[in-house]
Structures are given as C-alpha cells and as structure tokens.
Design a protein around this motif. Structure first.
Motif, mmCIF file in Angstrom:
data_model
loop_
_atom_site.group_PDB
_atom_site.id
_atom_site.type_symbol
_atom_site.label_atom_id
_atom_site.label_comp_id
_atom_site.label_asym_id
_atom_site.label_seq_id
_atom_site.Cartn_x
_atom_site.Cartn_y
_atom_site.Cartn_z
ATOM 1 N N ASN A 126 -11.984 1.663 3.021
ATOM 2 C CA ASN A 126 -10.979 2.608 3.481
ATOM 3 C C ASN A 126 -9.670 1.850 3.701
ATOM 4 O O ASN A 126 -9.572 0.997 4.585
ATOM 5 N N ALA A 127 -8.663 2.150 2.905
ATOM 6 C CA ALA A 127 -7.395 1.422 2.979
ATOM 7 C C ALA A 127 -6.744 1.528 4.350
ATOM 8 O O ALA A 127 -5.981 0.646 4.750
ATOM 9 N N ALA A 128 -7.049 2.589 5.090
ATOM 10 C CA ALA A 128 -6.452 2.770 6.414
ATOM 11 C C ALA A 128 -6.941 1.727 7.418
ATOM 12 O O ALA A 128 -6.350 1.572 8.484
ATOM 13 N N ASN A 129 -8.002 1.008 7.080
ATOM 14 C CA ASN A 129 -8.510 -0.043 7.963
ATOM 15 C C ASN A 129 -7.862 -1.400 7.693
ATOM 16 O O ASN A 129 -8.194 -2.371 8.371
ATOM 17 N N TRP A 130 -6.951 -1.463 6.741
ATOM 18 C CA TRP A 130 -6.354 -2.739 6.348
ATOM 19 C C TRP A 130 -4.846 -2.711 6.518
ATOM 20 O O TRP A 130 -4.198 -1.706 6.259
#
Length: 206
Positions: free
Chosen positions: A173-177
């Motif tokens: 999940n890109a939102a975690n990076w």
C-alpha cells in the motif's frame, strides 16, 4: 595519499536525524590532529539550526563555512534521508557543502589541511555532542570530488521510509510509504519509530 599530502578531502554520507531529539548540539564527524585541532568536522545541525563545517585547525575565518537551515530544511532532515558531501579543497582555496547532489554552501578558505590523528563518526573527538539519528554509506576521499561524482553518489542509493500511514500494515500500500513509493527489490528500506514500543514483521515474499 593522505589528505595532508593532497591538501584536499571530501566526506560523503547519508543522514536522517531523529525528530524528537533535534535540532540539538550534535556532531556528524570529527577528524583531529595530534594537538586536538579540528581538521575536518561538521554539525548537522547545531542547536541553533546552523551547519558548521570546520577544517584545518579550528573554527576561524579561514577555516569555517556555515549556513542556517530553513524551517523546511530542518523538517526535511528529520523526515527523509539526505545525502551530504563536504569538500575541503586547499588547492583551489574553497570549502563546499553539497546537499542531495546540489551545492548548498561554499566559501573561499585558505588554510592548509594537517595530518589526522583520530577520526570519530557520530560524535566529537572527546566523545561530546553525539549525533542522534542514522548515518549510512560514510566515505572519506583524499581529493576534492567533482560535481559529476557527487551527483552519482547522491543518486546511487534511494532510501524509502515506512511510515505506516494507512494503518493497515500492508507493504504494497503506497500510503504506508514516504512519498507514496512502494519499494522494489533494489530499494534500501528504513523502518523506524519516533517513540514508544513497536514490532516489525516482514514476510519472506518481501
């Protein structure tokens, strides 16, 4: 060759400050001669948000350059990895600081480099003003690096920070990076917490 013989030196490193503990009086590296005079030393940052880059015996007018970091830069130093190169070039009478491949500070300085009797990373030679944060890929060169070499060093490694912002623990999940970048097989990953207890589990597929 030694830096005293070439009268040039470059120090390259990646750095990420610990947000709860900075800005504070801290030293990234300290190289000193037999008389405990600074030959290569810098602070990222000092408690007043200034980067001091000292060389050749001390902190006088011929031996130091300095720049005050902006509020945005202070935040940047605490939220992402940054690449730094510090260049002392007595042959051309210049000292320079490069941030992420671009010149960040420079000044004409005319003092000779001396022999280094001891070198500390993450603190001063006497153990004082320790750095709180992370340092990686630290290297010292006995010459002044060129702009193309500095650019290459700054772009060779790309660090991607896990923030866990999405709250689902999903690696993909890109939102975690940070910067919404999911790491690939070539990425270097830094996982950290500002405070409190925590656990990280990475399964074999990643």
């Amino acid at each position: 060759a030694t830096i005293a013989a070439t009268n040039q030196a470059s120090v390259s490193l990646w750095q990420l400050n610990s947000a709860p503990d900075n800005p504070r009086n801290s030293t990234i590296f300290s190289g000193f001669d037999a008389g405990n005079n600074r030959q290569l030393q810098t602070h990222l940052l000092w408690g007043n948000n200034i980067n001091y880059f000292d060389s050749a015996g001390g902190a006088g007018a011929t031996q130091r350059i300095e720049r005050t970091a902006t509020a945005a830069e202070v935040n940047q130093f605490e939220t992402q990895w940054n690449h730094w190169v510090f260049v002392k070039d007595r042959v051309n009478d210049v000292m320079s600081v490069y941030l992420n491949g671009q010149m960040w500070n420079s000044g004409i300085r005319t003092s000779d480099l001396g022999s280094i009797a001891g070198f500390f990373i993450g603190q001063e030679f006497n153990g004082g003003n320790p750095h709180i944060g992370m340092i990686d890929d630290f290297a010292i060169f006995d010459r002044a690096l060129s702009q193309s070499e500095i650019t290459q060093l700054a772009t060779t490694n790309t660090f991607i920070d896990w923030t866990g912002g999405a709250g689902d623990g999903n690696w993909n999940n890109a939102a975690n990076w940070a910067n919404a970048n999911v790491p690939d097989a070539a990425s270097e990953v830094a996982v950290f917490r500002d405070s409190g207890a925590g656990a990280v589990t990475i399964d074999a597929t990643h």
